[in-house]
Motif scaffolding. Structure first.
Motif, PDB file in Angstrom:
ATOM      1  N   VAL A   8      -4.789  -6.730   4.100  1.00  0.00           N
ATOM      2  CA  VAL A   8      -5.486  -5.590   4.703  1.00  0.00           C
ATOM      3  C   VAL A   8      -5.478  -5.724   6.224  1.00  0.00           C
ATOM      4  O   VAL A   8      -5.210  -4.763   6.950  1.00  0.00           O
ATOM      5  N   LYS A  66      -3.771  -3.143   8.859  1.00  0.00           N
ATOM      6  CA  LYS A  66      -4.568  -2.536   9.932  1.00  0.00           C
ATOM      7  C   LYS A  66      -3.921  -2.797  11.284  1.00  0.00           C
ATOM      8  O   LYS A  66      -3.951  -1.943  12.166  1.00  0.00           O
ATOM      9  N   HIS A  85      -7.744   3.176   8.367  1.00  0.00           N
ATOM     10  CA  HIS A  85      -8.133   1.834   7.966  1.00  0.00           C
ATOM     11  C   HIS A  85      -8.990   1.855   6.707  1.00  0.00           C
ATOM     12  O   HIS A  85      -8.900   0.953   5.871  1.00  0.00           O
ATOM     13  N   ARG A 104      -5.645 -10.781  -0.401  1.00  0.00           N
ATOM     14  CA  ARG A 104      -5.730  -9.338  -0.158  1.00  0.00           C
ATOM     15  C   ARG A 104      -6.345  -9.031   1.205  1.00  0.00           C
ATOM     16  O   ARG A 104      -5.909  -8.129   1.905  1.00  0.00           O
ATOM     17  N   ALA A 105      -7.367  -9.810   1.585  1.00  0.00           N
ATOM     18  CA  ALA A 105      -8.018  -9.571   2.870  1.00  0.00           C
ATOM     19  C   ALA A 105      -7.029  -9.762   4.021  1.00  0.00           C
ATOM     20  O   ALA A 105      -7.033  -9.018   4.999  1.00  0.00           O
ATOM     21  N   VAL A 158      -4.629  -1.104  -0.787  1.00  0.00           N
ATOM     22  CA  VAL A 158      -3.828  -2.332  -0.879  1.00  0.00           C
ATOM     23  C   VAL A 158      -3.956  -2.968  -2.266  1.00  0.00           C
ATOM     24  O   VAL A 158      -5.060  -3.175  -2.762  1.00  0.00           O
ATOM     25  N   MET A 172       0.856  -1.177   0.000  1.00  0.00           N
ATOM     26  CA  MET A 172       0.000   0.000   0.000  1.00  0.00           C
ATOM     27  C   MET A 172       0.890   1.224   0.000  1.00  0.00           C
ATOM     28  O   MET A 172       1.972   1.224   0.571  1.00  0.00           O
ATOM     29  N   ILE A 220      -6.526   2.139   3.963  1.00  0.00           N
ATOM     30  CA  ILE A 220      -5.856   0.853   3.727  1.00  0.00           C
ATOM     31  C   ILE A 220      -6.735  -0.027   2.841  1.00  0.00           C
ATOM     32  O   ILE A 220      -6.264  -0.629   1.873  1.00  0.00           O
ATOM     33  N   GLU A 221      -8.030  -0.079   3.139  1.00  0.00           N
ATOM     34  CA  GLU A 221      -8.920  -0.938   2.358  1.00  0.00           C
ATOM     35  C   GLU A 221      -8.947  -0.548   0.880  1.00  0.00           C
ATOM     36  O   GLU A 221      -9.103  -1.384   0.007  1.00  0.00           O
ATOM     37  N   LYS A 222      -8.779   0.747   0.602  1.00  0.00           N
ATOM     38  CA  LYS A 222      -8.789   1.196  -0.793  1.00  0.00           C
ATOM     39  C   LYS A 222      -7.442   0.991  -1.465  1.00  0.00           C
ATOM     40  O   LYS A 222      -7.370   0.779  -2.674  1.00  0.00           O
TER      41      LYS A 222
END
Ligand SMILES: [Zn+2]
Length: 67
Positions: free
Chosen positions: A25, A29, A57, A21-22, A64, A6, A60-62
């Protein structure tokens, strides 16, 4: 495991190895808790207001992507 990265608005790039990816993330986080954010802001965004954990956070979700 695959590498995911990221990039912050300051251009700083962080990389983790995760199964998907999850997972990446979740790792980012975990790194960017209140302490991690404060340390990053102090070092890379001097003089800027410290962003909230929720805002960080969401970013981060957007941000990565597979490295
Ligand atoms: Zn930054």
């Amino acid at each position: 495991m695959s590498a995911f990265k990221m990039t912050c608005v300051c251009g700083d790039t962080m990389t983790v190895d995760a199964a998907d990816r999850a997972g990446a993330v979740a790792q980012f986080k975990g790194m960017m808790d209140e302490k991690g954010i404060a340390a990053h802001m102090k070092e890379k965004h001097p003089g800027k207001p410290v962003i909230s954990v929720a805002d960080c956070h969401a970013m981060i979700e957007k941000q990565v992507v597979a490295a």
